[in-house]
Design a protein around this motif. Structure first.
Motif: not given
Length: 203
Positions: A9-14, A51-55, A62-63
């Motif tokens: 979904a976040p394709a608009a993000a750089p 860390a993976g869950a936080a990521a 962000l989405m």
């Protein structure tokens, strides 16, 4: 729905590491961005599950942010009428403005955006610019006379509302200092500089 199920979904993000101008040339798309996010999440999960869950949570946040911004842009583009057109409505919107500033795409300078922030809350919390230094990002404001009781708690709430608006419209403001209402008036001093904007919230 998990972040992994929606990473396209976040394709608009750089995309991180993509050369400047690459997005305009069409090298960033939903498929490659989603695949890259999946790879990064997998590497983090292999090293540290926490860390993976936080990521994954970060991806979801962000989405949501970019999704809300895109929804606002579509709504304002379709629903705005009048001589100003959708552009003026987009520049008045806090969420759209924050996205444009974040990516250094906003067409207005910092002083103009500070003015928009103050205008957005002026009816309830009037304030005026005393001085703004572009090099340091320091902003000095004077509280307006609201005709209220002048209680410290009320003044603090008003200042917080103004600072929140400034943070949305002009995140390149790094600090805000206040002068009390009724202080001797000084001409506004606006330092002009070529300093690029940085997305630091007002404090």
């Amino acid at each position: 729905m998990s972040a992994r199920g929606t990473t396209t979904a976040p394709a608009a993000a750089p995309g991180a590491g993509v050369p400047q101008g690459a997005a305009a040339q069409g090298t960033v798309n939903a498929e490659t961005t989603g695949r890259r996010v999946e790879e990064v999440l997998d590497r983090l999960a292999q090293r540290d599950r926490e860390a993976g869950a936080a990521a994954e949570e970060l991806v979801r946040v962000l989405m949501d942010f970019y999704g809300a911004g895109l929804a606002r842009i579509m709504h304002l583009t379709v629903s705005t009428t009048g001589d100003d057109g959708p552009r003026a409505a987009l520049l008045r919107d806090e969420l759209v403005t924050s996205l444009l500033v974040l990516h250094d795409l906003h067409p207005e300078d910092t002083v103009t955006r500070i003015g928009r922030a103050l205008d957005s809350v002026r009816r309830q919390h009037p304030a005026d610019i005393v001085e703004f230094d572009v090099d340091s990002g320091a902003l000095r404001l004077r509280a307006g006379d609201t005709g209220g009781c002048g209680c410290p708690s009320t003044n603090q709430q008003a200042q917080q509302a103004v600072e929140a608006a400034v943070s949305c419209f002009a995140p390149d403001v790094t600090s805000v200092r206040w002068e009390a209402a009724g202080a001797p008036a000084e001409p506004a001093l606006l330092q002009i500089s070529s300093r690029p904007p940085t997305a630091h919230p007002a404090s």
